[in-house]
Enzyme design. Structure first.
Site, PDB file in Angstrom:
ATOM      1  CD  GLU A 131       6.005  52.145 -28.857  1.00 57.34           C
ATOM      2  OE1 GLU A 131       7.026  52.532 -29.471  1.00 57.34           O
ATOM      3  OE2 GLU A 131       5.002  52.841 -28.693  1.00 57.34           O
ATOM      4  CG  HIS A 132       9.774  47.845 -27.172  1.00 59.86           C
ATOM      5  ND1 HIS A 132      11.057  47.988 -26.691  1.00 59.86           N
ATOM      6  CD2 HIS A 132       8.985  48.553 -26.338  1.00 59.86           C
ATOM      7  CE1 HIS A 132      11.027  48.735 -25.594  1.00 59.86           C
ATOM      8  NE2 HIS A 132       9.778  49.106 -25.358  1.00 59.86           N
TER       9      HIS A 132
ATOM     10  CB  SER B 233      11.506  60.943 -28.033  1.00 60.65           C
ATOM     11  OG  SER B 233      12.709  60.301 -28.329  1.00 60.65           O
TER      12      SER B 233
ATOM     13  CB  SER C 117      16.995  62.078 -24.891  1.00 64.94           C
ATOM     14  OG  SER C 117      16.327  60.947 -25.362  1.00 64.94           O
TER      15      SER C 117
ATOM     16  CG  ASP D 166      12.272  57.709 -30.216  1.00 62.10           C
ATOM     17  OD1 ASP D 166      11.274  57.148 -30.709  1.00 62.10           O
ATOM     18  OD2 ASP D 166      12.692  57.472 -29.077  1.00 62.10           O
TER      19      ASP D 166
ATOM     20  CE1 TYR E 200      13.825  50.932 -26.201  1.00 64.50           C
ATOM     21  CE2 TYR E 200      16.052  50.126 -26.618  1.00 64.50           C
ATOM     22  CZ  TYR E 200      14.864  50.635 -27.086  1.00 64.50           C
ATOM     23  OH  TYR E 200      14.683  50.835 -28.427  1.00 64.50           O
TER      24      TYR E 200
HETATM   25  C1  GLA Z   1      12.327  54.268 -27.371  1.00 66.39           C
HETATM   26  C2  GLA Z   1      13.445  54.135 -28.382  1.00 66.39           C
HETATM   27  C3  GLA Z   1      12.911  53.825 -29.769  1.00 66.39           C
HETATM   28  C4  GLA Z   1      11.945  52.659 -29.755  1.00 66.39           C
HETATM   29  C5  GLA Z   1      10.906  52.836 -28.653  1.00 66.39           C
HETATM   30  C6  GLA Z   1      10.035  51.612 -28.513  1.00 66.39           C
HETATM   31  O1  GLA Z   1      11.549  55.395 -27.650  1.00 66.39           O
HETATM   32  O2  GLA Z   1      14.207  55.326 -28.434  1.00 66.39           O
HETATM   33  O3  GLA Z   1      13.988  53.584 -30.635  1.00 66.39           O
HETATM   34  O4  GLA Z   1      12.619  51.459 -29.617  1.00 66.39           O
HETATM   35  O5  GLA Z   1      11.504  53.110 -27.397  1.00 66.39           O
HETATM   36  O6  GLA Z   1       9.305  51.404 -29.661  1.00 66.39           O
END
Ligand code: GLA
Length: 386
Positions: free
Chosen positions: A34-35, A128, A130, A174, A224
């Site tokens: 994640e991230h 996700s 979007s 995503d 973010y």
């Molecule tokens: C969102 C972003 C992804 C990713 C995650 C965190 O979903 O769209 O690209 O960075 O956060 O892992």
């Protein structure tokens, strides 16, 4: 009635004509990693069987009529000659953005369409929605106008919509898994090279549980971008001391040296990135070997790192993860960007049914409103429903 027939029926009721085709585009959960997709790291997401459905028919003018259940009582109009953002119909900006990016990239959309959208996933819920919508529209237009865009390029274009049109500095995870997902598999993606492997998603005696905290994610985009800026700043400093292009090239063994170079806050951010990358690599191996209990422990470790070092969880996600763990989960974590949205948990199959009402009750006592549990299988990437 099948979902396809339902969508066809609704389409005809709104546009007085049958649709040409019906599509499905999945949502996603990220198991771990994640991230780190904007730092060239490895991620391990899964495409879901909940997502966005869409149908279209062709028009001979240059208008796109857009109807979305839950968002509009009647179709809104987007003119292909004016693709500027509109703050009143913010949800439709993801569609405007797709048309704009395709135009910028030289893909000519010669005439308009009637579009119908319906979703069975939470919107703004961290699954996700979007990206699911972006890929749905890209795939449809690719098929209609024979653009010949492959699935990786589709994901790249979806990311462009997010980064350049919407203005959030997201990575490619995503869009990539939504485009390339495969039923019964997780996808181990190297976000630097875009090479990927499918890892069979066999949790044996356990089930993957998805829970939405139902926290409104008001400032998620700006938070973010704040993490993006902090960590890119750290990268700039560390490049003077290490031969790296990305933070994910660093190792845990570099941490003592890094601690001397960064202020405490940036050090914690970087520590998350380094340890998360290591956890992801190990998780993929454990999943392959069917070591689900050990894999689940890494999920919880990931949550703790996102809570303490990256600071993207918050009371609602921390509460839900704690409650899931206390009521039978062997591992749990937030998934996606954080700041609200969803959590995932690995739960023994026999405990799943009893767990949900317990967690709902306890969460309500602490937070004041209920979370939602989702039943979702894995799925293939965005596709036409034949
Ligand atoms: C969102 C972003 C992804 C990713 C995650 C965190 O979903 O769209 O690209 O960075 O956060 O892992």
């Amino acid at each position: 009635m099948t979902i396809k027939d339902h969508i066809k029926h609704r389409f005809a009721a709104i546009y007085n004509t049958p649709p040409v085709a019906v599509y499905f585009s999945p949502g996603r959960v990220n198991l771990i990693g994640e991230h780190i997709d904007y730092h060239g790291g490895l991620v391990l997401p899964v495409a879901l069987s909940i997502g966005t459905y869409g149908a279209y028919s062709l028009r001979d003018d240059d208008e796109v009529r857009l109807y979305s259940t839950g968002y509009s009582d009647y179709p809104i109009t987007i003119n292909l000659g004016d693709l500027s953002k509109d703050s009143f119909t913010g949800w439709a900006n993801y569609v405007r953005g797709v048309f704009q990016v395709l135009k910028d990239e030289g893909y000519h959309v010669p005439h308009g369409l009637n579009l119908y959208l319906e979703s069975d996933m939470p919107t703004s819920g961290g699954l996700s929605s979007s990206s699911s919508l972006e890929l749905l529209i890209i795939k449809m237009l690719n098929d209609i106008f024979n653009f010949g865009i492959d699935r990786t390029k589709m994901a790249v274009l979806g990311k462009k919509v997010e980064n350049e049109y919407i203005g959030v500095l997201t990575g490619i995870m995503d869009q990539f898994v939504i485009a390339n997902g495969k039923k019964n598999n997780a996808l181990l993606l190297n976000t630097n090279t875009l090479k990927f492997d499918y890892i069979p998603l066999d949790l044996k005696d356990y089930q993957l549980v998805i829970v939405n905290t139902n926290k409104r994610r008001g400032l998620a985009d700006s938070k973010y971008n704040e993490r993006w800026n902090e960590t890119m700043g750290a990268l700039k400093t560390l490049k003077n001391h290490f031969k790296i292009n990305n933070l994910t090239e660093l190792k845990s063994s570099d941490l003592p040296q890094i601690e001397k170079l960064l202020d405490p806050l940036l050090f914690r951010r970087v520590r998350h990135i380094i340890t998360e990358q290591e956890r992801t690599l190990e998780s993929a191996m454990l999943l392959k070997e069917g070591k689900i209990e050990e894999f689940a422990k890494l999920l919880t470790a990931s949550h703790n790192s996102l809570r303490d070092d990256y600071e993207v969880t918050g009371l609602e996600l921390d509460t839900i993860v704690l409650l899931l763990l206390e009521t039978g989960a062997i591992g749990a974590r937030m998934t996606g960007a954080g700041f609200g949205g969803c959590a995932i948990a690995i739960v023994p199959k026999e405990k799943v049914e009893k767990q949900a009402p317990l967690v709902i009750d306890l969460y309500k006592k602490v937070i004041g409103y209920a979370p939602s549990f989702f039943a979702s299988d894995s799925s293939d990437g965005t596709h036409e429903l034949k």
